[in-house]
Design a protein around this motif. Structure first.
Motif, PDB file in Angstrom:
ATOM      1  N   SER A 130      68.489  67.880  89.370  1.00 40.11           N
ATOM      2  CA  SER A 130      67.426  68.293  88.452  1.00 40.11           C
ATOM      3  C   SER A 130      67.289  69.812  88.392  1.00 40.11           C
ATOM      4  O   SER A 130      67.539  70.520  89.371  1.00 40.11           O
ATOM      5  N   GLN A 131      66.862  70.283  87.238  1.00 43.25           N
ATOM      6  CA  GLN A 131      66.599  71.712  87.074  1.00 43.25           C
ATOM      7  C   GLN A 131      65.385  72.157  87.891  1.00 43.25           C
ATOM      8  O   GLN A 131      65.221  73.341  88.155  1.00 43.25           O
ATOM      9  N   PHE A 132      64.544  71.207  88.270  1.00 49.07           N
ATOM     10  CA  PHE A 132      63.337  71.539  89.019  1.00 49.07           C
ATOM     11  C   PHE A 132      63.660  71.629  90.507  1.00 49.07           C
ATOM     12  O   PHE A 132      64.042  70.639  91.127  1.00 49.07           O
ATOM     13  N   ARG A 133      63.498  72.811  91.065  1.00 46.59           N
ATOM     14  CA  ARG A 133      63.767  73.008  92.492  1.00 46.59           C
ATOM     15  C   ARG A 133      62.502  72.911  93.327  1.00 46.59           C
ATOM     16  O   ARG A 133      62.563  72.810  94.554  1.00 46.59           O
ATOM     17  N   SER A 134      61.350  72.957  92.666  1.00 46.60           N
ATOM     18  CA  SER A 134      60.067  72.867  93.370  1.00 46.60           C
ATOM     19  C   SER A 134      59.048  72.233  92.441  1.00 46.60           C
ATOM     20  O   SER A 134      59.279  72.115  91.224  1.00 46.60           O
ATOM     21  N   PHE A 135      57.906  71.843  92.988  1.00 52.13           N
ATOM     22  CA  PHE A 135      56.853  71.270  92.156  1.00 52.13           C
ATOM     23  C   PHE A 135      56.291  72.335  91.221  1.00 52.13           C
ATOM     24  O   PHE A 135      55.878  72.041  90.099  1.00 52.13           O
ATOM     25  N   THR A 192      69.811  58.779  86.760  1.00 50.64           N
ATOM     26  CA  THR A 192      70.607  59.007  85.552  1.00 50.64           C
ATOM     27  C   THR A 192      69.994  60.043  84.621  1.00 50.64           C
ATOM     28  O   THR A 192      70.588  60.387  83.595  1.00 50.64           O
ATOM     29  N   GLY A 193      68.797  60.525  84.944  1.00 51.61           N
ATOM     30  CA  GLY A 193      68.159  61.526  84.113  1.00 51.61           C
ATOM     31  C   GLY A 193      67.378  60.953  82.943  1.00 51.61           C
ATOM     32  O   GLY A 193      66.944  61.690  82.050  1.00 51.61           O
ATOM     33  N   GLU A 194      67.165  59.634  82.962  1.00 56.51           N
ATOM     34  CA  GLU A 194      66.404  58.990  81.892  1.00 56.51           C
ATOM     35  C   GLU A 194      64.950  59.455  81.900  1.00 56.51           C
ATOM     36  O   GLU A 194      64.297  59.547  80.867  1.00 56.51           O
ATOM     37  N   THR A 195      64.428  59.722  83.099  1.00 58.09           N
ATOM     38  CA  THR A 195      63.114  60.349  83.242  1.00 58.09           C
ATOM     39  C   THR A 195      63.280  61.606  84.092  1.00 58.09           C
ATOM     40  O   THR A 195      64.199  61.699  84.903  1.00 58.09           O
ATOM     41  N   MET A 196      62.363  62.530  83.933  1.00 58.07           N
ATOM     42  CA  MET A 196      62.502  63.821  84.604  1.00 58.07           C
ATOM     43  C   MET A 196      61.984  63.803  86.040  1.00 58.07           C
ATOM     44  O   MET A 196      62.534  64.474  86.913  1.00 58.07           O
TER      45      MET A 196
END
Length: 318
Positions: A130-135, A192-196
């Motif tokens: 994921s592109q998100f590394r932190s909250f 699968t990246g269907e949800t973030m």
């Protein structure tokens, strides 16, 4: 003579409350479990296995999933005599359902709370790539892209749904729920990246985290779990939220105190047994050894917390 009879009657009255517990239990006890086989079912079976050694009678487990986890406890409350031979696990959903739909039962009035079983921390996680590394990354992206952050849950009105909606409201962001039919679909959608992002009990996603397919971003316990020391709590990140999913053991209303205490002591021994502690460590659960008074107080607080969360999510029945 009259005085002696009066004293005898007084003594009999004082002892009346202990009579129902004499010889208890004298036959098998049935424990409803409102879940299909899984971590909580496994934990319940181990605790029951140890507790029955101390009770001297078998505890027979019956799985009764349905109605968002409320089928089992509601059936128990409606059908059980207050004699301690039919009990049920009680999930957190019991405390929110009266606010989401019209029901003919009350989560406090119609139950006698006996013992905790497990109280699991909730968490929010993402796929490993994921592109998100932190909250903080999630919050910043959501504010820059209103209404585009998707999150997966096992269904509308679940603890996971209410958790994210409450957090989003506190943070001032807009999110879009994507409900799935169960845990396996939810995990697949995340990987699968269907949800973030997804929300779940922290232990439920552990196999994917251990396999390097997912990452925790935040946990919602009072403090960091011993096995998630590198994952911050919501409070540490400035979000004034603590949310755990408590599951305990209850009987019907008016269950005599003497029977409640016998059951609690047996379940407490089951929770403290080395075999149980070892299993809980494997499942990443903490034995929840609260007794009748503390559990009842917790249930009352949970009813109020769930009411606020249901209202904030816009699911309050009219």
């Amino acid at each position: 003579m009259k005085l002696s009879r009066w004293l005898a009657a007084l003594i009999m009255l004082a002892c009346a409350g202990s009579v129902p517990a004499q010889g208890y239990p004298s036959r098998p006890i049935t424990l409803y479990v409102p879940f299909v086989p899984g971590p909580t079912d496994t934990a319940a079976r181990k605790v029951a296995e140890v507790a029955q050694r101390h009770l001297g009678q078998p505890i027979v487990i019956e799985n009764k999933p349905g109605a968002g986890g409320t089928l089992a406890p509601v059936l128990m409350a409606r059908n059980a005599k207050p004699d301690g031979y039919l009990l049920s696990l009680v999930p957190s959903s019991l405390f929110r359902f009266p606010y989401m739909q019209k029901v003919d039962w009350d989560p406090i009035r119609d139950f006698t709370y006996i013992s905790g079983l497990t109280n699991d921390d909730m968490s929010i996680q993402v796929a490993a790539d994921s592109q998100f590394r932190s909250f903080g990354d999630v919050v910043r992206w959501a504010k820059a892209n209103p209404g585009r952050l998707t999150y997966g849950t096992p269904g509308v009105g679940t603890s996971m749904h209410l958790l994210v909606e409450t957090a989003a409201s506190e943070l001032g962001i807009q999110v879009v729920q994507v409900p799935y039919k169960g845990a396996s679909e939810l995990v697949r959608a995340l990987i699968t990246g269907e949800t973030m992002i997804t929300a779940d009990t922290a232990g439920a996603i552990l196999p994917q985290v251990a396999a390097g397919k997912a990452r925790y971003l935040v946990q919602f316990g009072e403090k960091r779990a011993s096995w998630m020391r590198d994952v911050p709590t919501a409070r540490e990140l400035g979000l004034n939220m603590v949310y755990t999913v408590g599951v305990g053991i209850a009987g019907p209303r008016e269950l005599p105190e003497a029977i409640v205490q016998i059951l609690y002591e047996a379940f407490r021994k089951g929770l403290e047994d080395p075999e149980t502690v070892k299993l809980y460590d494997t499942l990443k659960k903490d034995p929840w050894t609260i007794g009748p008074a503390a559990y009842t107080a917790w249930a009352k607080a949970a009813v109020e917390q769930e009411r606020k969360m249901v209202e904030r999510a816009g699911l309050m029945v009219k």
